[in-house]
Motif scaffolding. Sequence first.
Motif, PDB file in Angstrom:
ATOM      1  N   ARG A 201       0.834  -1.208   0.000  1.00 10.33           N
ATOM      2  CA  ARG A 201       0.000   0.000   0.000  1.00 10.33           C
ATOM      3  C   ARG A 201       0.864   1.251   0.000  1.00 10.33           C
ATOM      4  NH1 ARG A 201      -5.530   0.642   3.410  1.00 10.33           N
ATOM      5  NH2 ARG A 201      -6.057   2.777   2.809  1.00 10.33           N
ATOM      6  N   ALA A 202       1.991   1.180   0.698  1.00  5.57           N
ATOM      7  CA  ALA A 202       2.848   2.353   0.810  1.00  5.57           C
ATOM      8  C   ALA A 202       3.503   2.735  -0.514  1.00  5.57           C
ATOM      9  CB  ALA A 202       3.920   2.118   1.869  1.00  5.57           C
ATOM     10  N   ILE A 203       3.941   1.719  -1.279  1.00  8.15           N
ATOM     11  CA  ILE A 203       4.695   2.023  -2.499  1.00  8.15           C
ATOM     12  C   ILE A 203       3.842   1.945  -3.757  1.00  8.15           C
ATOM     13  CG2 ILE A 203       6.868   1.263  -1.477  1.00  8.15           C
ATOM     14  CD1 ILE A 203       6.636  -1.336  -2.968  1.00  8.15           C
ATOM     15  N   GLY A 204       2.590   1.490  -3.608  1.00  6.24           N
ATOM     16  CA  GLY A 204       1.714   1.438  -4.770  1.00  6.24           C
ATOM     17  C   GLY A 204       1.950   0.201  -5.606  1.00  6.24           C
ATOM     18  N   SER A 205       1.713   0.299  -6.905  1.00 10.14           N
ATOM     19  CA  SER A 205       1.808  -0.871  -7.790  1.00 10.14           C
ATOM     20  C   SER A 205       3.229  -1.392  -7.854  1.00 10.14           C
ATOM     21  CB  SER A 205       1.320  -0.513  -9.198  1.00 10.14           C
ATOM     22  OG  SER A 205       2.126   0.501  -9.748  1.00 10.14           O
ATOM     23  N   THR A 206       3.363  -2.715  -7.897  1.00 10.91           N
ATOM     24  CA  THR A 206       4.669  -3.361  -8.004  1.00 10.91           C
ATOM     25  C   THR A 206       4.618  -4.392  -9.120  1.00 10.91           C
ATOM     26  OG1 THR A 206       4.056  -5.092  -6.429  1.00 10.91           O
ATOM     27  CG2 THR A 206       5.118  -3.121  -5.542  1.00 10.91           C
ATOM     28  N   PRO A 207       5.770  -4.716  -9.711  1.00 10.18           N
ATOM     29  CA  PRO A 207       5.786  -5.796 -10.696  1.00 10.18           C
ATOM     30  C   PRO A 207       5.446  -7.107  -9.999  1.00 10.18           C
ATOM     31  CG  PRO A 207       8.024  -5.158 -10.087  1.00 10.18           C
ATOM     32  CD  PRO A 207       7.106  -4.155  -9.459  1.00 10.18           C
ATOM     33  N   SER A 208       4.453  -7.794 -10.473  1.00  9.37           N
ATOM     34  CA  SER A 208       3.998  -9.017  -9.811  1.00  9.37           C
ATOM     35  C   SER A 208       4.377 -10.252 -10.621  1.00  9.37           C
ATOM     36  CB  SER A 208       2.478  -8.981  -9.624  1.00  9.37           C
ATOM     37  OG  SER A 208       2.032 -10.148  -8.985  1.00  9.37           O
ATOM     38  N   VAL A 209       4.958 -11.243  -9.946  1.00  9.47           N
ATOM     39  CA  VAL A 209       5.316 -12.501 -10.598  1.00  9.47           C
ATOM     40  C   VAL A 209       4.077 -13.378 -10.670  1.00  9.47           C
ATOM     41  CG1 VAL A 209       6.730 -14.580 -10.440  1.00  9.47           C
ATOM     42  CG2 VAL A 209       7.695 -12.373  -9.790  1.00  9.47           C
ATOM     43  N   THR A 210       3.659 -13.737 -11.857  1.00 14.27           N
ATOM     44  CA  THR A 210       2.479 -14.576 -12.043  1.00 14.27           C
ATOM     45  C   THR A 210       2.900 -15.982 -12.433  1.00 14.27           C
ATOM     46  OG1 THR A 210       2.299 -13.895 -14.363  1.00 14.27           O
ATOM     47  CG2 THR A 210       1.051 -12.629 -12.733  1.00 14.27           C
ATOM     48  N   ALA A 229      10.050 -20.691 -17.796  1.00 11.67           N
ATOM     49  CA  ALA A 229       9.639 -19.911 -16.624  1.00 11.67           C
ATOM     50  C   ALA A 229       9.298 -20.830 -15.452  1.00 11.67           C
ATOM     51  CB  ALA A 229       8.446 -19.023 -16.977  1.00 11.67           C
ATOM     52  N   ILE A 230       8.626 -21.939 -15.725  1.00 10.06           N
ATOM     53  CA  ILE A 230       8.270 -22.890 -14.665  1.00 10.06           C
ATOM     54  C   ILE A 230       9.530 -23.426 -13.988  1.00 10.06           C
ATOM     55  CG2 ILE A 230       7.338 -25.204 -14.241  1.00 10.06           C
ATOM     56  CD1 ILE A 230       5.208 -24.566 -16.391  1.00 10.06           C
ATOM     57  N   HIS A 231      10.511 -23.831 -14.788  1.00 14.78           N
ATOM     58  CA  HIS A 231      11.715 -24.434 -14.211  1.00 14.78           C
ATOM     59  C   HIS A 231      12.640 -23.369 -13.612  1.00 14.78           C
ATOM     60  CE1 HIS A 231      10.122 -28.026 -15.775  1.00 14.78           C
ATOM     61  NE2 HIS A 231      10.437 -27.813 -17.039  1.00 14.78           N
ATOM     62  N   ARG A 232      12.602 -22.146 -14.145  1.00 13.74           N
ATOM     63  CA  ARG A 232      13.329 -21.045 -13.508  1.00 13.74           C
ATOM     64  C   ARG A 232      12.779 -20.813 -12.101  1.00 13.74           C
ATOM     65  NH1 ARG A 232      12.239 -15.519 -14.229  1.00 13.74           N
ATOM     66  NH2 ARG A 232      10.091 -16.239 -13.974  1.00 13.74           N
ATOM     67  N   ASN A 233      11.454 -20.816 -11.975  1.00 14.22           N
ATOM     68  CA  ASN A 233      10.840 -20.622 -10.671  1.00 14.22           C
ATOM     69  C   ASN A 233      11.238 -21.724  -9.691  1.00 14.22           C
ATOM     70  OD1 ASN A 233       9.615 -18.408 -11.767  1.00 14.22           O
ATOM     71  ND2 ASN A 233       7.552 -19.256 -11.808  1.00 14.22           N
ATOM     72  N   SER A 234      11.311 -22.946 -10.207  1.00 10.03           N
ATOM     73  CA  SER A 234      11.723 -24.069  -9.363  1.00 10.03           C
ATOM     74  C   SER A 234      13.172 -23.918  -8.917  1.00 10.03           C
ATOM     75  CB  SER A 234      11.539 -25.383 -10.125  1.00 10.03           C
ATOM     76  OG  SER A 234      11.901 -26.493  -9.332  1.00 10.03           O
ATOM     77  N   LEU A 235      14.025 -23.513  -9.850  1.00 14.44           N
ATOM     78  CA  LEU A 235      15.439 -23.295  -9.541  1.00 14.44           C
ATOM     79  C   LEU A 235      15.595 -22.261  -8.428  1.00 14.44           C
ATOM     80  CD1 LEU A 235      18.368 -23.987 -10.608  1.00 14.44           C
ATOM     81  CD2 LEU A 235      18.185 -21.928 -11.982  1.00 14.44           C
ATOM     82  N   VAL A 236      14.885 -21.157  -8.550  1.00 14.60           N
ATOM     83  CA  VAL A 236      14.969 -20.085  -7.561  1.00 14.60           C
ATOM     84  C   VAL A 236      14.363 -20.516  -6.224  1.00 14.60           C
ATOM     85  CG1 VAL A 236      14.110 -17.770  -7.001  1.00 14.60           C
ATOM     86  CG2 VAL A 236      15.052 -18.231  -9.274  1.00 14.60           C
ATOM     87  N   ALA A 237      13.297 -21.325  -6.277  1.00 10.91           N
ATOM     88  CA  ALA A 237      12.644 -21.767  -5.041  1.00 10.91           C
ATOM     89  C   ALA A 237      13.535 -22.702  -4.229  1.00 10.91           C
ATOM     90  CB  ALA A 237      11.325 -22.465  -5.376  1.00 10.91           C
ATOM     91  N   TYR A 238      14.315 -23.551  -4.906  1.00 14.40           N
ATOM     92  CA  TYR A 238      15.171 -24.494  -4.187  1.00 14.40           C
ATOM     93  C   TYR A 238      16.516 -23.900  -3.795  1.00 14.40           C
ATOM     94  CZ  TYR A 238      11.937 -28.336  -4.691  1.00 14.40           C
ATOM     95  OH  TYR A 238      10.834 -29.142  -4.569  1.00 14.40           O
ATOM     96  N   ASP A 239      16.862 -22.754  -4.362  1.00 13.89           N
ATOM     97  CA  ASP A 239      18.140 -22.117  -4.032  1.00 13.89           C
ATOM     98  C   ASP A 239      18.345 -21.936  -2.522  1.00 13.89           C
ATOM     99  OD1 ASP A 239      19.515 -19.457  -3.259  1.00 13.89           O
ATOM    100  OD2 ASP A 239      20.397 -19.857  -5.223  1.00 13.89           O
ATOM    101  N   PRO A 240      17.405 -21.290  -1.800  1.00  9.56           N
ATOM    102  CA  PRO A 240      17.652 -21.100  -0.361  1.00  9.56           C
ATOM    103  C   PRO A 240      17.706 -22.401   0.417  1.00  9.56           C
ATOM    104  CG  PRO A 240      15.424 -20.412  -0.945  1.00  9.56           C
ATOM    105  CD  PRO A 240      16.143 -20.664  -2.227  1.00  9.56           C
ATOM    106  N   LEU A 241      17.025 -23.443  -0.056  1.00 12.47           N
ATOM    107  CA  LEU A 241      17.040 -24.726   0.632  1.00 12.47           C
ATOM    108  C   LEU A 241      18.380 -25.426   0.459  1.00 12.47           C
ATOM    109  CD1 LEU A 241      13.427 -25.955  -0.239  1.00 12.47           C
ATOM    110  CD2 LEU A 241      14.238 -24.838   1.848  1.00 12.47           C
TER     111      LEU A 241
END
Length: 498
Positions: A201-210, A229-241
């Motif tokens: 709310r403070a910064i208004g519209s943001t780029p949203s990952v769909t 895009a699907i596998h990029r998302n998976s790659l990024v999701a498992y990175d911190p783990l």
Amino acid sequence: MAASEVVEIELKFDVDAGHTAPDLRALPGVIGATEPETFTLDATYFDTENLDLAGNRITMRRRTGGHDAGWHLKRPTGTVGARRELRVGFDDAPADGDVPAEMLTPVVALVRTRKLIPVAALSTKRTVTTLLGSDGSPVAEFAEDLVTAQSLLPGGHFQEWAEWEFELLGDRPDKNVLKAAEKILQRAGGRAPSSASKLARAIGSTPSVTEPHVGKRPTALELVVTDIAIHRNSLVAYDPLVRVDAEDAVHQMRVACRRLRSIFSGFPTVLDEARTAHLNEELKLLARILGEARDSEVQLALDESLLRSENASDELIATLAGAETAVHDRAIKAAHSAMNSERYFSLLDAIDELIASPPPGPDADLEATEAVDRSIAKNRKSIRKAQATLATLPEGSHEWTEQLHLIRRRAKRLRYSTDAAEPLGRKKYRKVAKAAKDIQSALGDFNDTAINRKRLAEIVGSGTASGQDLFVLGRIDARQENDSARALEAYRAVAKDL
């Protein structure tokens, strides 16, 4: 530094400033409430210039005031109304005010080399009432907030608003309390929140990952970009783990790399091959680095399985598992080093750029189903050719074993290429993918037994095993021989399905 993580389950409502809140002691399981406490909370929110965190519904803040002053990182959980909150108190944070390392680890794959900067400053006058259960333990917390916010982005503006927050507490929160609270607060004048968070709310519209998806009649290029895009998302999701060596994380991140590469190899003419070749090689290198850690994980699990129910000496256990543990530790350190390199972050940037502006190849405008059919036919042909060569080789020979390994790799390639058609939702592709997976699984089991029997033979040949351990090794080898025969039988049963 000490850090703690909790899962927040809460409701948010917009309200008019000064609106009287309802008495929530009527909620099920609630028998009392504490006296309201009022705090002033001052928070600075951090993000990149591109708002990479906000675009992924993540907030990072440094907040003073209240009972949980410190650094907070909030991330989605996949459950509506629930978020994970990672907390680092000021006593455990850097004295110079820098972002704690624990805050960065879960988001470094999103932030990469970009600098975190203040993007908003919020001051909240919060009045908190804690609702108590029959045993006097906290059931929920109700907060009445008056918020003033200043966006620190270029052209940012000042805002004021009021809101209510209702959060479940305790190790076993009762969702029925949440449902009942929602009804009471709505009847009392609470409105659906205009933004997902105070920061939004403070910064208004943001780029949203769909979530990536395709239309009804996608082109080959649309399908390929969706899969990337699907596998990029998976790659990024498992990175911190992977960074915290979570169970199975290395395997899943490596699979994401391989699936990305399978898109390039399975559909080479849909994208401009000259412009994706470097990306393919970088993914290959990353998969190889992760593979060293994954192979040691697999071997540790196999060693544990081999020794189960066996009366093995401590020396034999150390021989089988001890050395592999050291190998795994070194491999994980190497993976972490690679994942903190500028080269790795450049790879992630290049994948994002490819998705945003894909370089079309000569077959980009083909119908997606035609491109998938061509890829499947090509991979099937390569498997059948390898199977024909296998039939000419002496069973059990080195060449025969290597040919089985080649068939396994090609079956995996077919499986990944066919899985790329999953967004199309076609039943016929799922059947092919299952057949390829069955072949890959059977030959994977066969390969595991071959590796294990070779290791057992090396231990016996070293002359270091005692008489009792030699007996144990013989029993294990016999089991592995039987497992090898069963795996080969399973392969032959499904080989014809392609």
